[in-house]
Design an enzyme around this catalytic site. Structure first.
Site, short mmCIF file in Angstrom:
data_model
loop_
_atom_site.label_atom_id
_atom_site.label_comp_id
_atom_site.label_asym_id
_atom_site.label_seq_id
_atom_site.Cartn_x
_atom_site.Cartn_y
_atom_site.Cartn_z
N TYR A 141 6.33 -0.91 0.16
CA TYR A 141 5.46 -1.53 -1.22
C TYR A 141 6.60 -2.95 -1.48
CZ TYR A 141 3.17 -3.29 -5.28
OH TYR A 141 2.09 -4.43 -5.55
N LYS A 169 3.05 -2.26 2.33
CA LYS A 169 2.04 -3.29 1.74
C LYS A 169 2.98 -4.97 1.23
CE LYS A 169 -0.13 -3.39 -2.77
NZ LYS A 169 -0.63 -2.47 -4.00
#
Length: 300
Positions: A141, A169
């Protein structure tokens, strides 16, 4: 490993019930949470992501955090995937959470770089190497706004070489990176991380959306995702543009309160947050109400 953790996966908001004996007088309402996870999958979302920042993981006790993940895994069953947030201050904490997620039957994990410390390149690589040892597919992420660590495309190319790292992400806000990551790390799935950049990211080759506002509009969000992947730009834009004012809240510090407000607005249960998150200030409520009204009217 074939599981790319793509599609529309909802970073789930966590409902609380009032309970004087619980931290801040609020305990996770696991029955309501299970119902919410189920509702999202029943409305076409590919899966759910418990214990993300939207799920207030950092305000939970360790026992609560694990119970939330287990609740999602049980509620979704074989009808969707569950990608558990395993964010930790150091690699030993994040890996321990990833091992628990594997034990509990999760399909993958979402992991930030070290959360309280501006890690250097070697420390970031080590962090994800340790987490990947738990054996589950890992979505790293990139949220440089909150962590102050930027997983740049060249760093992601190196991270992508670690076994079990399958996706990123992307929440830098720089849509130019989607193509660059595709060039430097072609096997890494790029997942749209910011709701108000979703269409742009999908049109540039992102294959998933790890999403906030689908807690409010799951069916319509899946439709947006499908239209984008099918290249139906006019229809996608017509759906997306009136939603973007609401979606922008996903990139603001008050995103948890805003998404919970949105849930309440459409007749779901959002409810309060635990500290450090307090209630929205009146001018935010006024703006959010306007943005939600625009979104809801466009969907009628």
């Amino acid at each position: 490993m074939s599981e790319k953790l793509d599609g529309v996966i909802v970073a789930t908001a966590l409902p609380y019930a009032e309970d004087a004996s619980a931290p801040a007088g609020l305990r996770p309402d696991l029955d309501k949470y299970a119902e919410h996870c189920r509702w999202l999958v029943d409305n076409g979302c590919r899966g759910v992501g418990p214990n993300g920042s939207l799920g207030e993981y950092s305000s939970l006790t360790d026992d609560e955090r694990r119970a939330v993940a287990k609740t999602a895994i049980e509620a979704v069953g074989d009808d969707g995937i569950v990608v558990v947030g395993v964010h930790g201050v150091g690699s030993h904490q994040a890996r321990a959470w990833a091992e628990k997620a594997a034990e509990d039957g999760a399909d993958g994990v979402l992991c930030l770089p070290p959360t309280m410390y501006r890690a250097n390149r070697g420390e970031v690589i080590n962090h994800f190497t340790e987490v990947a040892k738990a054996g589950l597919p890992v979505m790293v992420y990139n949220n440089p706004l909150d962590t102050k660590v930027d997983l740049t495309p060249d760093l992601l190319a190196e991270i992508a070489g670690i076994e079990n790292i399958v996706a990123v992400k992307e929440f830098s806000g720089d849509v130019r990176r989607v193509l660059e990551i595709g060039e430097l790390a072609p096997d890494l799935a790029v997942i749209a991380g910011a709701d108000d950049l979703t269409l742009e990211a999908l049109l540039m080759g992102a294959t998933g959306w790890f999403a906030g506002f689908p807690n409010v509009f799951p069916k319509e969000s899946v439709r947006l995702y499908d239209l984008a992947l099918e290249g139906k730009l006019e229809e996608a834009r017509a759906l997306y543009e009136p939603l973007v004012a609401a979606f922008r809240w996903d990139s603001r510090p008050e995103f948890v309160q805003a998404i919970k407000y949105g849930m309440d607005y459409v007749g779901r249960y959002g409810g309060p947050c635990r500290p450090p998150r307090g209630p929205l200030v009146p001018e935010h409520v006024a703006q959010l109400e306007q943005d939600m009204k625009k979104a809801v009217e466009s969907l009628r």
